[in-house]
Design an enzyme around this catalytic site. Structure first.
Site, PDB file in Angstrom:
ATOM      1  CG  ASP A 110     -14.466  -1.789  42.213  1.00  0.00           C
ATOM      2  OD1 ASP A 110     -13.774  -1.893  43.247  1.00  0.00           O
ATOM      3  OD2 ASP A 110     -15.464  -2.487  42.002  1.00  0.00           O
TER       4      ASP A 110
ATOM      5  CG  ASN B  97     -16.861  -1.189  37.587  1.00  0.00           C
ATOM      6  OD1 ASN B  97     -16.559  -1.387  38.760  1.00  0.00           O
ATOM      7  ND2 ASN B  97     -17.908  -1.770  37.027  1.00  0.00           N
TER       8      ASN B  97
ATOM      9  CG  ASN C 145     -20.605  -7.405  39.029  1.00  0.00           C
ATOM     10  OD1 ASN C 145     -19.640  -6.960  39.644  1.00  0.00           O
ATOM     11  ND2 ASN C 145     -21.641  -6.648  38.717  1.00  0.00           N
ATOM     12  CG  HIS C 146     -19.847  -4.689  35.512  1.00  0.00           C
ATOM     13  ND1 HIS C 146     -20.986  -4.619  34.740  1.00  0.00           N
ATOM     14  CD2 HIS C 146     -20.154  -4.102  36.694  1.00  0.00           C
ATOM     15  CE1 HIS C 146     -21.943  -4.006  35.425  1.00  0.00           C
ATOM     16  NE2 HIS C 146     -21.468  -3.687  36.616  1.00  0.00           N
TER      17      HIS C 146
ATOM     18  CG  HIS D 115     -16.174  -7.706  42.657  1.00  0.00           C
ATOM     19  ND1 HIS D 115     -15.525  -6.495  42.559  1.00  0.00           N
ATOM     20  CD2 HIS D 115     -17.310  -7.573  41.923  1.00  0.00           C
ATOM     21  CE1 HIS D 115     -16.228  -5.678  41.783  1.00  0.00           C
ATOM     22  NE2 HIS D 115     -17.328  -6.316  41.387  1.00  0.00           N
TER      23      HIS D 115
ATOM     24  CG  HIS E 161     -19.802  -5.170  43.621  1.00  0.00           C
ATOM     25  ND1 HIS E 161     -19.989  -5.077  42.261  1.00  0.00           N
ATOM     26  CD2 HIS E 161     -21.041  -5.286  44.158  1.00  0.00           C
ATOM     27  CE1 HIS E 161     -21.296  -5.171  41.997  1.00  0.00           C
ATOM     28  NE2 HIS E 161     -21.950  -5.285  43.130  1.00  0.00           N
TER      29      HIS E 161
ATOM     30  CG  HIS F 109     -18.007   1.308  42.873  1.00  0.00           C
ATOM     31  ND1 HIS F 109     -18.327   1.782  41.623  1.00  0.00           N
ATOM     32  CD2 HIS F 109     -17.490   0.065  42.673  1.00  0.00           C
ATOM     33  CE1 HIS F 109     -18.030   0.869  40.707  1.00  0.00           C
ATOM     34  NE2 HIS F 109     -17.524  -0.188  41.325  1.00  0.00           N
TER      35      HIS F 109
HETATM   36 FE   FE2 Z   1     -18.763  -5.025  40.483  1.00  0.00          FE
END
Ligand code: FE2
Length: 266
Positions: free
Chosen positions: A8, A40, A67-68, A153, A178, A180
């Site tokens: 990400d 992100n 999700n973002h 993710h 996800h 990170h």
């Molecule tokens: Fe995420």
């Protein structure tokens, strides 16, 4: 085939690190195809058309998300115009964009990239274990496809490991995003699929998963914060994996984690 996958991209710090180092990483490792999770990359929340184009210009071939994805409003119109920007395939029926696609490398080999999202400790989407089977009814590793890469993710380690074993022997690699934080479990599963629970992010690790610490520390202590969530801006570590496949089967020969620059750099 040698594929580079990076986790990400966290805001401007992640983008700047890719701009200055991606070509070098690709040349040094003789990379045939590059996939990066970009969900992100716009200030920690989503991605824009301009940022997609910037990331491609740094040397990325395909951008995966999670999700973002819809955080920046413009992206729901743009995604249908860009076949190299993927959404999780198990997002609800009717959402725009592709959840998987087949691409050609410069050596004319075919690679399929699949993007999935988890359901544990996250907003619930279609079941990724069942949904992914739709793809394998029509496509198969080793005949028409030289490489199949899956970005899963997801938040829960258990769900990610389960997906790795669910797809073991049917895809070249399952790598998680996800969380990170790069996990220390890169290995090849019994039937030949390369696996790592989380690739880690391309972001500043002097942070809380890429975000400036203050508002997050305030939230954990139940204090109303004066500052808003924003990505940490010091030098990013580029985190990801390099996966090499067997020419005949498309299964994995090797998976090697990388951590370059910033405070995790080795
Ligand atoms: Fe995420």
């Amino acid at each position: 085939m040698k594929v580079l996958f990076l986790g990400d991209i966290m805001g401007r710090a992640g983008r700047a690190a890719l701009q200055s180092k991606l070509r070098n990483i690709q040349e040094k490792n003789q990379i045939d195809f590059t996939i990066i999770n970009g969900e992100n990359s716009a200030g920690g929340f989503g991605i824009t058309e301009k940022i997609c184009k910037d990331i491609y210009s740094y040397g990325c071939d395909v951008i995966t998300t999670g999700n973002h994805l819809w955080d920046q409003k413009e992206i729901s119109d743009y995604i249908d115009k860009d076949n190299n920007l993927l959404k999780p395939y198990n997002f609800p029926e009717g959402t725009p964009g592709l959840g998987f696609n087949i691409y050609q490398t410069k050596k004319n080999e075919n690679i399929m990239v699949i993007n999935l999202i988890g359901n544990v400790f996250m907003k619930s989407d279609d079941n990724p274990f069942i949904k992914v089977e739709e793809i394998f009814r029509k496509h198969r590793l080793g005949s028409e496809l030289n490489f199949i890469f899956v970005d899963f993710h997801a938040e829960a380690t258990s769900e990610k490991m389960a997906m790795g074993h669910h797809l073991d022997g049917r895809v070249t690699a399952v790598v998680g995003t996800h969380q990170h934080i790069p996990t220390a479990d890169a290995h090849i599963l019994p039937n030949g699929t390369a696996y790592q629970t989380d690739s880690g992010m391309c972001g500043d690790y002097n942070s809380i998963i890429g975000m400036n610490k203050e508002p997050i520390l305030d939230r954990f202590q139940g204090i109303k914060s004066k500052s808003r969530f924003s990505p940490a801006m010091d030098e990013a570590t580029i985190c990801g994996v390099i996966i090499e496949s067997e020419n005949d089967t498309g299964l994995a020969k090797k998976i090697e984690p990388i951590k370059i620059g910033g405070i995790l750099g080795v």
